[in-house]
Enzyme design. Structure first.
Site, short mmCIF file in Angstrom:
data_model
loop_
_atom_site.label_atom_id
_atom_site.label_comp_id
_atom_site.label_asym_id
_atom_site.label_seq_id
_atom_site.Cartn_x
_atom_site.Cartn_y
_atom_site.Cartn_z
CG HIS A 277 -0.20 0.32 2.49
ND1 HIS A 277 0.67 -0.57 3.09
CD2 HIS A 277 -0.18 1.44 3.24
CE1 HIS A 277 1.18 0.00 4.17
NE2 HIS A 277 0.69 1.22 4.29
CG HIS B 251 0.18 5.72 3.10
ND1 HIS B 251 -1.18 5.52 3.15
CD2 HIS B 251 0.72 4.96 4.07
CE1 HIS B 251 -1.44 4.68 4.14
NE2 HIS B 251 -0.30 4.33 4.71
#
Length: 166
Positions: A74, A89
């Site tokens: 992620h 992110h």
């Protein structure tokens, strides 16, 4: 560092080998202060901006080296050829998905060019499972410099002149 490079169409062929910083994804530019996580909105990790993605693809915003691929895929950290450390992110609380819906296309230590696909993610599968898909793009080693966002609204991956480092 000054002005970033000029956008030259949305194709890898046109941005490959370019220097500077380019949008890592398509979507809406959002101020870091609007990110629903104080770690990002209060600039605890560094300055930057965020994008609400319109498609599930994250591309390299700079030519450099992949330093970190989180096991949950992620988030990615890279160091540009200019020495800028960039953390991207994807979404909020996406770490809780343990990589479900994410596919990494790079590995740590890999050299990447502007516009190279780093991560693909199943936007519609992930969106209902997390608070937000807002994706912070953070410069973690500005050493007192700051980011000025020069563009608002929609941005396409590979687009340049969206920020200036002051």
């Amino acid at each position: 560092m000054g002005l970033m490079n000029i956008f030259s169409k949305n194709s890898k062929k046109n941005v490959e080998g370019k220097k500077g910083f380019f949008s890592p994804m398509s979507g809406e530019i959002i101020s870091l202060s609007e990110v629903p996580d104080p770690v990002f909105s209060e600039k605890m990790m560094g300055d930057g901006f965020a994008i609400e993605p319109s498609e599930g693809k994250l591309y390299s915003p700079a030519t450099g080296i992949i330093k970190t691929v989180f096991p949950t895929k992620h988030a990615i950290g890279l160091v540009s050829d200019e020495g800028r450390e960039i953390l991207i992110h994807i979404g909020m609380d996406t770490v809780t998905l343990n990589g479900d819906g994410f596919t990494s296309h790079v590995k740590e230590g890999q050299k990447v060019n502007v516009g190279e696909l780093l991560v693909s993610f199943e936007l519609e599968k992930i969106r209902p499972k997390v608070p937000a898909m807002i994706t912070p793009i953070i410069f973690t080693n500005l050493n007192g410099a700051s980011i000025k966002v020069k563009k608002s609204g929609r941005v396409e991956h590979g687009e340049g002149e969206i920020i200036e480092i002051l």
